[in-house]
Write a protein that holds these residues in place. Structure first.
Motif, PDB file in Angstrom:
ATOM      1  N   ARG A 224      19.229 -32.625 -50.984  1.00 17.09           N
ATOM      2  CA  ARG A 224      20.487 -32.350 -51.679  1.00 17.09           C
ATOM      3  C   ARG A 224      20.395 -31.001 -52.387  1.00 17.09           C
ATOM      4  NH1 ARG A 224      18.933 -37.330 -52.975  1.00 17.09           N
ATOM      5  NH2 ARG A 224      18.528 -36.970 -55.173  1.00 17.09           N
TER       6      ARG A 224
ATOM      7  N   LYS B 267      22.441 -28.566 -55.329  1.00 14.03           N
ATOM      8  CA  LYS B 267      23.479 -28.433 -56.357  1.00 14.03           C
ATOM      9  C   LYS B 267      23.474 -27.003 -56.853  1.00 14.03           C
ATOM     10  CE  LYS B 267      24.996 -30.001 -60.915  1.00 14.03           C
ATOM     11  NZ  LYS B 267      24.691 -30.887 -62.075  1.00 14.03           N
ATOM     12  N   GLU B 268      24.571 -26.297 -56.638  1.00 10.52           N
ATOM     13  CA  GLU B 268      24.714 -24.943 -57.158  1.00 10.52           C
ATOM     14  C   GLU B 268      25.482 -24.996 -58.475  1.00 10.52           C
ATOM     15  OE1 GLU B 268      25.897 -23.364 -52.846  1.00 10.52           O
ATOM     16  OE2 GLU B 268      25.548 -21.727 -54.282  1.00 10.52           O
ATOM     17  N   ILE B 269      25.081 -24.166 -59.419  1.00  6.92           N
ATOM     18  CA  ILE B 269      25.688 -24.150 -60.741  1.00  6.92           C
ATOM     19  C   ILE B 269      26.391 -22.814 -60.949  1.00  6.92           C
ATOM     20  CG2 ILE B 269      25.280 -24.391 -63.220  1.00  6.92           C
ATOM     21  CD1 ILE B 269      22.696 -25.904 -62.489  1.00  6.92           C
TER      22      ILE B 269
ATOM     23  N   THR C 123      17.377 -29.801 -66.577  1.00  9.20           N
ATOM     24  CA  THR C 123      17.513 -30.702 -65.438  1.00  9.20           C
ATOM     25  C   THR C 123      16.333 -31.653 -65.408  1.00  9.20           C
ATOM     26  OG1 THR C 123      17.876 -30.849 -63.041  1.00  9.20           O
ATOM     27  CG2 THR C 123      16.294 -29.201 -63.807  1.00  9.20           C
TER      28      THR C 123
ATOM     29  N   ALA D  51      20.524 -23.032 -59.154  1.00 12.72           N
ATOM     30  CA  ALA D  51      20.615 -24.007 -58.070  1.00 12.72           C
ATOM     31  C   ALA D  51      19.445 -24.978 -58.160  1.00 12.72           C
ATOM     32  CB  ALA D  51      20.626 -23.315 -56.707  1.00 12.72           C
TER      33      ALA D  51
END
Length: 211
Positions: A58, A60-62, A168, A187
């Motif tokens: 997976r 996840k870009e921020i 995170t 990311a």
């Protein structure tokens, strides 16, 4: 008309039934033992450092305006050198959490190294964070899998993992983070990399951002 009474089993037949039952119970016990969680699975279920993610990659870009504060971290590498966020300041930094017996970590090592080599000469740093091994094991891994960037040995105090905890959660291994030039998480890649292209694109995109 009354049905005839069922014949009484002979002692030999009774012994045979008991023997079959014993075999069945033994087989069931063996099956249960075979299906029980192995140590790595148990460690993952406990969120132990040694757990690993073998699938379900997976990303996840921020967005820039949603990133938190810069993460400050420090540790000692497998070669005994001190390394910290001060040393990578101003670079796009890839931080990979791994350990030597983690199958997905071994499988993705070449992809990580490929992206590292691709961005030689750019403002890019790569840092491994070994969550489970001591320095000699980490050095052997690097030699075996051709990893040339340094890794911090984090097993003794978990200081680097703790430093990132506010930004995170590092629940299992491998997890890879891309930090922007300010040291903020841009990311998060969870699980084994599915080739080098996704990470390479994320690094290039983060490099292209305004400092």
């Amino acid at each position: 008309m009354r049905k005839p009474a069922a014949p009484t089993p002979s002692p030999r037949a009774i012994r045979g039934v008991r023997a079959v039952a014993a075999v069945a119970i033994a087989a069931l016990a063996g099956g249960l033992a075979a299906c029980s969680a192995d140590p790595v699975t148990e460690q993952y279920l406990k969120n132990d450092n040694a757990g690993f993610i073998a699938s379900d990659f997976r990303v996840k870009e921020i967005p820039q305006d949603e990133r938190g504060e810069p993460v400050e971290w420090a540790g000692v590498t497998e070669t005994g050198d001190e390394l910290s966020s001060d040393d990578t300041a101003g670079d796009v930094t890839v931080v990979n959490f791994w350990y030597a017996a983690c199958g997905p970590c071994r499988a993705e090592a070449a992809d990580l190294e490929s992206v590292w080599q691709e961005h030689q000469g750019d403002d890019v740093s790569f840092v491994g964070v070994n969550t489970y091994d001591q320095a000699d094991t980490a050095r052997s891994f690097a030699e075996r899998w051709g990893v040339t960037y340094p890794s911090v040995i984090d097993v003794n105090d978990g200081a680097v993992k703790l430093a990132f905890a506010g930004a995170t959660s590092i629940q299992a291994t491998p997890t890879t983070l891309v930090l922007d030039r300010e040291g903020r998480i841009a990311a998060i890649l969870i699980g084994q990399l599915e080739g080098a292209s996704v990470l390479s694109t994320l690094v290039a995109d983060t490099l292209a951002e305004s400092a």
